[in-house]
Write a protein that holds these residues in place. Structure first.
Motif, PDB file in Angstrom:
ATOM      1  N   VAL A 176      31.488 -14.158 -15.135  1.00 49.53           N
ATOM      2  CA  VAL A 176      32.456 -15.093 -15.725  1.00 49.53           C
ATOM      3  C   VAL A 176      32.874 -14.534 -17.072  1.00 49.53           C
ATOM      4  O   VAL A 176      32.032 -14.248 -17.927  1.00 49.53           O
ATOM      5  N   LEU A 177      34.176 -14.363 -17.263  1.00 48.19           N
ATOM      6  CA  LEU A 177      34.715 -13.819 -18.510  1.00 48.19           C
ATOM      7  C   LEU A 177      35.093 -14.950 -19.462  1.00 48.19           C
ATOM      8  O   LEU A 177      35.761 -15.913 -19.067  1.00 48.19           O
ATOM      9  N   ALA A 229      39.622 -15.014  -9.741  1.00 54.68           N
ATOM     10  CA  ALA A 229      40.032 -16.412  -9.847  1.00 54.68           C
ATOM     11  C   ALA A 229      39.950 -16.843 -11.297  1.00 54.68           C
ATOM     12  O   ALA A 229      39.250 -16.240 -12.115  1.00 54.68           O
ATOM     13  N   ILE A 230      40.684 -17.898 -11.600  1.00 59.48           N
ATOM     14  CA  ILE A 230      40.744 -18.433 -12.964  1.00 59.48           C
ATOM     15  C   ILE A 230      40.042 -19.781 -13.012  1.00 59.48           C
ATOM     16  O   ILE A 230      40.224 -20.629 -12.125  1.00 59.48           O
ATOM     17  N   CYS A 266      30.197  -6.014 -10.264  1.00 64.80           N
ATOM     18  CA  CYS A 266      30.391  -7.361  -9.722  1.00 64.80           C
ATOM     19  C   CYS A 266      31.451  -7.350  -8.614  1.00 64.80           C
ATOM     20  O   CYS A 266      32.463  -6.653  -8.711  1.00 64.80           O
ATOM     21  N   SER A 267      31.222  -8.154  -7.602  1.00 60.98           N
ATOM     22  CA  SER A 267      32.169  -8.244  -6.492  1.00 60.98           C
ATOM     23  C   SER A 267      33.135  -9.413  -6.655  1.00 60.98           C
ATOM     24  O   SER A 267      34.158  -9.482  -5.960  1.00 60.98           O
ATOM     25  N   PHE A 268      32.821 -10.341  -7.557  1.00 59.68           N
ATOM     26  CA  PHE A 268      33.729 -11.465  -7.799  1.00 59.68           C
ATOM     27  C   PHE A 268      33.659 -11.827  -9.273  1.00 59.68           C
ATOM     28  O   PHE A 268      32.568 -11.957  -9.842  1.00 59.68           O
ATOM     29  N   VAL A 269      34.831 -12.006  -9.868  1.00 58.53           N
ATOM     30  CA  VAL A 269      34.931 -12.268 -11.310  1.00 58.53           C
ATOM     31  C   VAL A 269      35.807 -13.489 -11.552  1.00 58.53           C
ATOM     32  O   VAL A 269      36.912 -13.594 -11.003  1.00 58.53           O
ATOM     33  N   PHE A 270      35.303 -14.402 -12.369  1.00 57.63           N
ATOM     34  CA  PHE A 270      36.087 -15.538 -12.845  1.00 57.63           C
ATOM     35  C   PHE A 270      36.529 -15.266 -14.275  1.00 57.63           C
ATOM     36  O   PHE A 270      35.795 -14.656 -15.056  1.00 57.63           O
TER      37      PHE A 270
END
Length: 248
Positions: A116-117, A135-136, A77-81
């Motif tokens: 998304v975690l 990001a959160i 993944c390139s972006f993780v929330f």
């Protein structure tokens, strides 16, 4: 196989109860999401309790990707929330679920992979997990009771994703086999009532009659009536007149 529909991957990090994994799967499928990854479930995997709770979304559980570390779950993944309700002392953008899924939609449309975690039920994500996030996501909950169940958090995020990807009318009216009344139908209804009320001496004195009729028509125009409503109002008045004639 998961669907080809572009979407974020939902990662459940060290989930504790099988029932909550099932609830998360059900919530995901409610909103058309079917890419689940599991990081080291506490009670092992597969878990029969999760299947019972999934209630028709068992396919997501069968296709869930099982990994041992959070970093493995987001490796492609390139972006993780990261979802969290607590301050973590890290410098990161903090966004609402709505904004997060708007960002996710934009990034996925550009061909990026987004995850998304979601943390374990008891204490949420650990700082090492959140450190992997770009990001959160922070839900504006009651600060005196910020804890969200895993399934609830997944449901809320899935709902916001659905809002970003499907045109949803804010309000609709079920017409139940009828149509809205036309202007001519409303005019005939107004005339019917004016005639009967005039016969009954309602428009009195004569100097106020025109204003009273105007007010009555204004009342009809404010009422969003269907053809069935208009027919019923005609029928009510006719029956009242028949009853009066019989009584005489």
């Amino acid at each position: 196989m998961p669907s080809d529909m572009p979407q974020p991957t939902f990662v459940l990090v060290r989930p504790q109860m099988g029932e909550n994994i099932g609830a998360a799967a059900r919530a995901m499928w409610n909103f058309g999401l079917d890419r689940m990854r599991l990081v080291a479930p506490r009670d092992g995997w597969p878990n029969p309790k999760s299947v019972a709770m999934a209630s028709g979304a068992g396919r997501l559980l069968d296709e869930a990707v099982l990994v041992e570390r959070t970093v493995d779950a987001v490796a492609d993944c390139s972006f993780v929330f990261a979802t969290t309700a607590r301050q973590r002392g890290m410098t990161k953008p903090v966004v609402t679920p709505e904004r997060a899924m708007e960002m996710a939609r934009e990034k996925i449309a550009r061909g990026e992979k987004v995850a998304v975690l979601f943390g374990p039920e008891r204490a949420g994500l650990e700082n090492d997990d959140i450190a992997l996030a770009n990001a959160i996501i922070s839900v504006p909950v009651n600060p005196e009771f910020p804890s969200l169940n895993l399934g609830q958090c997944v449901l809320l995020t899935g709902y916001e994703w659905r809002r970003q990807t499907v045109e949803i009318a804010a309000e609709v009216t079920e017409m139940a086999g009828t149509d809205w009344a036309s202007a001519i139908e409303m005019d005939k209804l107004a005339l019917h009532y004016e005639e009967r009320l005039d016969e009954a001496g309602f428009f009195f004195p004569d100097t106020k009659a025109q204003g009273m009729k105007r007010n009555l028509r204004n009342m009809w125009s404010r009422m969003p009536m269907t053809r069935a409503d208009v027919q019923m109002m005609h029928g009510i008045l006719r029956q009242i007149v028949r009853w009066k004639d019989r009584a005489e």
